[in-house]
Enzyme design. Structure first.
Site, PDB file in Angstrom:
ATOM      1  N   ASP A  15       0.867  -1.187   0.000  1.00  8.73           N
ATOM      2  CA  ASP A  15       0.000   0.000   0.000  1.00  8.73           C
ATOM      3  C   ASP A  15       0.903   1.237   0.000  1.00  8.73           C
ATOM      4  O   ASP A  15       2.135   1.128  -0.131  1.00  8.73           O
ATOM      5  CB  ASP A  15      -1.001  -0.034   1.168  1.00  8.73           C
ATOM      6  N   CYS A  72       2.977  -3.446   3.994  1.00 10.75           N
ATOM      7  CA  CYS A  72       2.153  -2.297   4.373  1.00 10.75           C
ATOM      8  C   CYS A  72       2.887  -1.627   5.542  1.00 10.75           C
ATOM      9  O   CYS A  72       4.047  -1.949   5.795  1.00 10.75           O
ATOM     10  CB  CYS A  72       0.712  -2.697   4.696  1.00 10.75           C
ATOM     11  N   THR A  74       2.698  -1.767   8.894  1.00 12.03           N
ATOM     12  CA  THR A  74       3.158  -2.710   9.923  1.00 12.03           C
ATOM     13  C   THR A  74       3.330  -4.135   9.390  1.00 12.03           C
ATOM     14  O   THR A  74       3.924  -4.976  10.068  1.00 12.03           O
ATOM     15  CB  THR A  74       2.130  -2.798  11.060  1.00 12.03           C
ATOM     16  N   HIS A 105      10.151 -24.644   8.064  1.00 11.34           N
ATOM     17  CA  HIS A 105       9.091 -25.421   8.712  1.00 11.34           C
ATOM     18  C   HIS A 105       7.693 -25.136   8.147  1.00 11.34           C
ATOM     19  O   HIS A 105       6.815 -25.996   8.218  1.00 11.34           O
ATOM     20  CB  HIS A 105       9.080 -25.143  10.221  1.00 11.34           C
ATOM     21  N   HIS A 140       6.973 -31.738   8.367  1.00 11.06           N
ATOM     22  CA  HIS A 140       6.328 -30.430   8.203  1.00 11.06           C
ATOM     23  C   HIS A 140       5.339 -30.407   7.041  1.00 11.06           C
ATOM     24  O   HIS A 140       4.434 -29.580   7.010  1.00 11.06           O
ATOM     25  CB  HIS A 140       7.382 -29.342   8.010  1.00 11.06           C
TER      26      HIS A 140
HETATM   27  C1  RB5 Z   1      -1.959   2.548   6.643  1.00  9.67           C
HETATM   28  O1  RB5 Z   1      -2.068   3.721   7.386  1.00  9.67           O
HETATM   29  C2  RB5 Z   1      -1.735   1.354   7.572  1.00  9.67           C
HETATM   30  O2  RB5 Z   1      -2.851   1.152   8.361  1.00  9.67           O
HETATM   31  C3  RB5 Z   1      -1.388   0.110   6.781  1.00  9.67           C
HETATM   32  O3  RB5 Z   1      -0.277   0.358   5.989  1.00  9.67           O
HETATM   33  C4  RB5 Z   1      -1.065  -1.133   7.579  1.00  9.67           C
HETATM   34  O4  RB5 Z   1      -0.094  -0.877   8.535  1.00  9.67           O
HETATM   35  C5  RB5 Z   1      -2.207  -1.889   8.076  1.00  9.67           C
HETATM   36  O5  RB5 Z   1      -2.067  -2.947   8.702  1.00  9.67           O
END
Ligand code: RB5
Length: 153
Positions: A15, A72, A74, A105, A140
């Site tokens: 994203d 993304c 996180t 695994h 596995h």
């Molecule tokens: C975008 O602001 C953020 O929410 C997205 O990149 C991600 O971290 C969502 O899990």
């Protein structure tokens, strides 16, 4: 056999939050001699990570690509979304041992990274480790196959 897999193209997507890192990752993977199919995002304009998770995880689920990378902010939204797809084993990793074990695994077929949490150098090391580490198979194999029964239960 594993050498061939290492050369197979990788589908990548992010994203807006990880757009900058994705751009660097594409160049890094291509420098390893591996083709990259980049499905976007192509700017830092706000976007929904689910749209890109669908493109990458859908292609891996259908067997069009053997491996994918999703990013993304996180990595959480991407991993949650990607793991809804059959035959997708998406691993959110921020340390080298997890990247390695996710291959050995879990036969992870999508590597997920948090673009706001890790830097370029760690991202490249995680990717290199993930690409280079083979699945151990053996005990596995039955375990990862049984993951698919969850969708049918
Ligand atoms: C975008 O602001 C953020 O929410 C997205 O990149 C991600 O971290 C969502 O899990």
């Amino acid at each position: 056999m594993e050498i061939d897999k290492k050369q197979q193209p990788i589908i990548i997507g992010s994203d807006h939050a990880a757009f900058q890192l994705k751009e660097k990752i594409r160049i890094f993977i291509e420098s390893l001699g591996i083709k990259v199919d980049d499905v976007g995002a192509f700017s830092e304009l706000s976007a929904n990570y689910v749209d890109y998770a669908k493109k990458v995880a859908g292609a891996v689920s259908r067997g069009e690509f053997s491996r994918g990378i999703l990013l993304c902010g996180t990595g959480l939204g991407m991993s949650i979304s990607a793991n809804r797809f059959a035959n997708v084993r998406a691993a959110l990793c921020s340390d080298i041992l997890s990247a390695k074990m996710s291959r050995m695994h879990n036969d992870s077929n999508i590597l997920v990274l948090g673009g706001r949490l890790i830097g370029d150098v760690l991202a490249f090391e995680l990717i290199k480790t993930w690409i280079d580490t083979p699945f151990e198979g053996g005990r596995h194999l039955e375990r990862i196959k049984s993951i698919e029964t969850i969708l049918k239960s």
